[in-house]
Scaffold this active site. Structure first.
Site, PDB file in Angstrom:
ATOM      1  N   ASP A 239       2.054   1.050 -11.303  1.00  0.00           N
ATOM      2  CA  ASP A 239       1.998   0.388  -9.991  1.00  0.00           C
ATOM      3  C   ASP A 239       2.082  -1.126 -10.190  1.00  0.00           C
ATOM      4  O   ASP A 239       1.294  -1.703 -10.937  1.00  0.00           O
ATOM      5  CB  ASP A 239       0.693   0.765  -9.284  1.00  0.00           C
ATOM      6  CG  ASP A 239       0.579   0.172  -7.889  1.00  0.00           C
ATOM      7  OD1 ASP A 239       1.589  -0.359  -7.387  1.00  0.00           O
ATOM      8  OD2 ASP A 239      -0.511   0.239  -7.302  1.00  0.00           O
TER       9      ASP A 239
ATOM     10  N   ASP B 272       6.741   0.277  -5.135  1.00  0.00           N
ATOM     11  CA  ASP B 272       6.082  -0.338  -6.290  1.00  0.00           C
ATOM     12  C   ASP B 272       5.349   0.670  -7.170  1.00  0.00           C
ATOM     13  O   ASP B 272       4.649   0.275  -8.106  1.00  0.00           O
ATOM     14  CB  ASP B 272       5.083  -1.407  -5.829  1.00  0.00           C
ATOM     15  CG  ASP B 272       3.980  -0.843  -4.941  1.00  0.00           C
ATOM     16  OD1 ASP B 272       4.173   0.243  -4.388  1.00  0.00           O
ATOM     17  OD2 ASP B 272       2.938  -1.511  -4.791  1.00  0.00           O
ATOM     18  N   GLU B 273       5.496   1.971  -6.918  1.00  0.00           N
ATOM     19  CA  GLU B 273       4.772   2.982  -7.681  1.00  0.00           C
ATOM     20  C   GLU B 273       5.699   4.067  -8.202  1.00  0.00           C
ATOM     21  O   GLU B 273       6.626   4.493  -7.504  1.00  0.00           O
ATOM     22  CB  GLU B 273       3.702   3.645  -6.814  1.00  0.00           C
ATOM     23  CG  GLU B 273       2.553   2.758  -6.404  1.00  0.00           C
ATOM     24  CD  GLU B 273       1.581   3.502  -5.521  1.00  0.00           C
ATOM     25  OE1 GLU B 273       0.524   3.948  -6.026  1.00  0.00           O
ATOM     26  OE2 GLU B 273       1.869   3.670  -4.322  1.00  0.00           O
TER      27      GLU B 273
END
Length: 454
Positions: free
Chosen positions: A6, A101-102
């Protein structure tokens, strides 16, 4: 075994890559029309800026505390996300891009020290892309998500967790006693899938920490709460119940909606807006190889402004299911003209594509439109349209109904983005010019160490 990677304060980190002067300063990224904070640096969090904090309530911090506020630059963030995900994929042999973002990564069958491997990947992402990230490793996806929280919190708040768990936290390596200490130090609301209402109910029942939740009997949880929470408890106990979704199913609906930077009253401006939205939705539709049979268009005024209120939507059926921009935009404009009423200040409009199915399926309907007879020709045309827009920038080639402005950002209905940074990675004119820099890459695990299994 799973890992969750992340990016830390992702939108802010993307901006800092190209603005080193923003390091160690309070920075936030604002939502559409610069409405509220949707990303915050650690320094901004320390000032008390909350997620979703309205900009007009914290604007004074710009002068009082040096707060830097930037408009969202989603083209930049999306490109940086792709670059980060391509490097994260080297951590294992299967990857699920969970959000911008993960990423979840399947580590099953990977030999060697997984913590060391994760540190190497993290260093590469930081050096090659410039995004700091946290990595959590655990036997289940829920525990991996929790481990990621520990890794990021241990770095941001020294003393909250053991220092050796900062940046990369491998819960699978911890002895049972140390794992229990970590779970006991974490509030139950931090568990993936436990929302505010469930967290409040759990706390009322005396379940304050993750350790308390993990020690519950799954069958009791199912009877008292839900099957979903039962699955969460089993995952916290180390029993995998959620698999890796490395090929997400096609979306059942595709929407493109926007709030305007200023109220729009005239029909031509609304036509340009919804034509643009319909074109964007059609491109997403082609990307997942689907067809749509119905198009929904809506417009509404702002409930927070004085004056007459108006909100309408309409669903327009297509003659035949398609992914072609032309009939989709035509249906959108037909619907808009039916629901439009003069004299209102509209603040938002949108287009939704409904009744989606695979483009491989044929409806077997009689084609009454001779312009649509050659499906393969139209598909190639749309493919060229998408390729040109991908190469030269979104909206460079478009239908005339979308307006003659060079870009949608210049239209009367465009979102307010007064603080947006340049498109550093997606527009030639915005590229930064730097001097020669000597770069050395961090070590990566060897092929033998990867130990990938068929």
């Amino acid at each position: 075994m799973y890992a969750l990677v992340d990016g830390n304060n992702f939108y802010v980190s993307c901006e800092r890559v190209f603005r080193p002067d923003l390091q160690h300063r309070p920075v936030i990224v604002l939502s559409n029309n610069d409405g509220c904070a949707i990303a915050r640096s650690n320094e901004a969090k320390a000032l008390g800026v909350r997620m979703g904090h309205p900009w007009h309530e914290i604007r004074h911090l710009e002068h009082e505390a040096g707060l830097v506020a930037l408009s969202a630059n989603f083209a930049l963030y999306g490109d940086m996300s792709d670059r980060m995900a391509s490097l994260v994929a080297g951590l294992g042999h299967r990857q699920e891009v969970y959000s911008i973002d993960e990423s979840f990564v399947d580590l099953s069958g990977i030999r060697g020290d997984l913590t060391e491997r994760a540190h190497a990947i993290r260093a590469r992402v930081l050096q090659w892309v410039g995004i700091p990230c946290g990595i959590g490793i655990a036997p289940t996806k829920t525990l991996a998500k929790l481990a990621n929280h520990v890794a990021k919190t241990a770095e941001r708040k020294p003393g909250s967790y053991p220092a050796e768990l900062a940046q990369v936290c491998n819960l699978a390596q911890l002895p049972r006693e140390e794992l229990d200490v970590v779970l006991e130090a974490t509030e139950v609301g931090e568990v993936w899938g436990v929302g505010r209402k469930i967290a409040a109910q759990l706390k009322e029942a005396g379940i304050e920490t993750v350790l308390d939740l993990a020690r519950l009997d799954p069958a009791t949880v199912r009877r008292r709460w839900s099957v979903v929470l039962e699955r969460t408890v089993r995952e916290l106990q180390g029993m995998p119940c959620i698999g890796l979704d490395d090929q997400p199913p096609p979306k059942k609906e595709i929407a493109c909606t926007r709030s305007f930077g200023q109220p729009v009253s005239e029909l031509p401006d609304l036509e340009q807006a919804v034509s643009t939205f319909a074109s964007m939705a059609a491109q997403k539709l082609r990307r997942q190889a689907s067809h749509t049979a119905h198009v929904l268009v809506f417009i509404h005024t702002s409930p927070y402004r004085k004056g007459p209120q108006y909100a309408r939507s309409i669903t327009v059926p297509l003659l035949r299911a398609t992914s072609d921009t032309v009939p989709i935009v035509h249906a959108t404009l037909t619907g808009l003209r039916q629901i439009y009423r003069p004299g209102y200040a509209f603040i938002k409009a949108g287009v939704m594509l409904l009744d989606l199915h695979s483009a491989k399926l044929r409806q077997g309907e009689l084609d009454l439109d001779p312009l649509e007879a050659e499906d393969s020709t139209r598909e190639r045309l749309m493919g060229v349209l998408d390729e040109l827009n991908q190469r030269y920038g979104r909206g460079m080639v478009k239908l005339a109904s979308a307006g003659i402005q060079a870009t949608a950002e210049r239209a009367n209905w465009a979102m307010r983005q007064e603080r947006r940074s340049p498109a550093y990675t997606t527009r030639w004119d915005d590229m930064l010019e730097v001097g020669d820099v000597s770069v050395t890459s961090p070590p990566m695990p060897s092929t033998a160490e990867r130990g990938q299994t068929g």
